[in-house]
Design a protein around this motif. Sequence first.
Motif, short mmCIF file in Angstrom:
data_model
loop_
_atom_site.label_atom_id
_atom_site.label_comp_id
_atom_site.label_asym_id
_atom_site.label_seq_id
_atom_site.Cartn_x
_atom_site.Cartn_y
_atom_site.Cartn_z
N LEU A 155 -7.02 -1.45 6.42
CA LEU A 155 -6.86 -1.74 5.39
C LEU A 155 -7.63 -2.68 5.06
N ARG A 168 2.40 1.54 -3.26
CA ARG A 168 1.03 2.24 -4.73
C ARG A 168 0.54 3.49 -4.07
N TYR A 169 1.09 3.92 -2.56
CA TYR A 169 0.89 5.67 -2.53
C TYR A 169 2.29 6.54 -2.94
N LEU A 226 -5.83 2.87 -4.03
CA LEU A 226 -5.17 3.50 -2.81
C LEU A 226 -6.53 2.93 -1.60
N GLY A 253 -6.10 -4.80 0.84
CA GLY A 253 -5.33 -4.18 0.16
C GLY A 253 -5.24 -2.83 0.50
N ARG A 254 -6.47 -2.56 0.04
CA ARG A 254 -6.70 -1.10 0.19
C ARG A 254 -7.57 -0.40 0.61
N TRP A 300 0.57 -0.82 -0.08
CA TRP A 300 -0.33 -0.39 0.19
C TRP A 300 1.18 1.35 -0.05
#
Length: 126
Positions: A106, A18-19, A34, A110-111, A15
């Motif tokens: 989360l 990805r952020y 996200l 995973g979001r 996460w």
Amino acid sequence: MDTTALDRRPLVEDWVRRYERAWASNEPDDVRGLFTPDGEYRFHPSDEPTVGHEAIVTAWLDAQDEADDHAFTWSVVAVDWPTAVVQGRTTYTDGDVYDNLWVLRLADDGRAESFTEWFMEPSGDE
């Protein structure tokens, strides 16, 4: 020993990566990815949450940084699933430096269902 936190640490690390990608791209799809559709983002701990994909994307883009105006280092300091804490440091090219503390909740995919950030200038000589 409960291994849930260890098993979920890779989801937290993914996460954050990805952020970072969304932070650099400012692409709405990267930001949407996200969060759960009803996810909450608090830019400061006492803020009312910004809720939902479109509201989060709009707020993100209103406050966006440029891809090359900062460096970010981080580590996951705690996972008590579904909550995780990330400590980081943001150093901007203009000389501003911020210590960061993020609290995430989360979903299993995973979001983020919830994301709250604290940021402050470091104290003392660094």
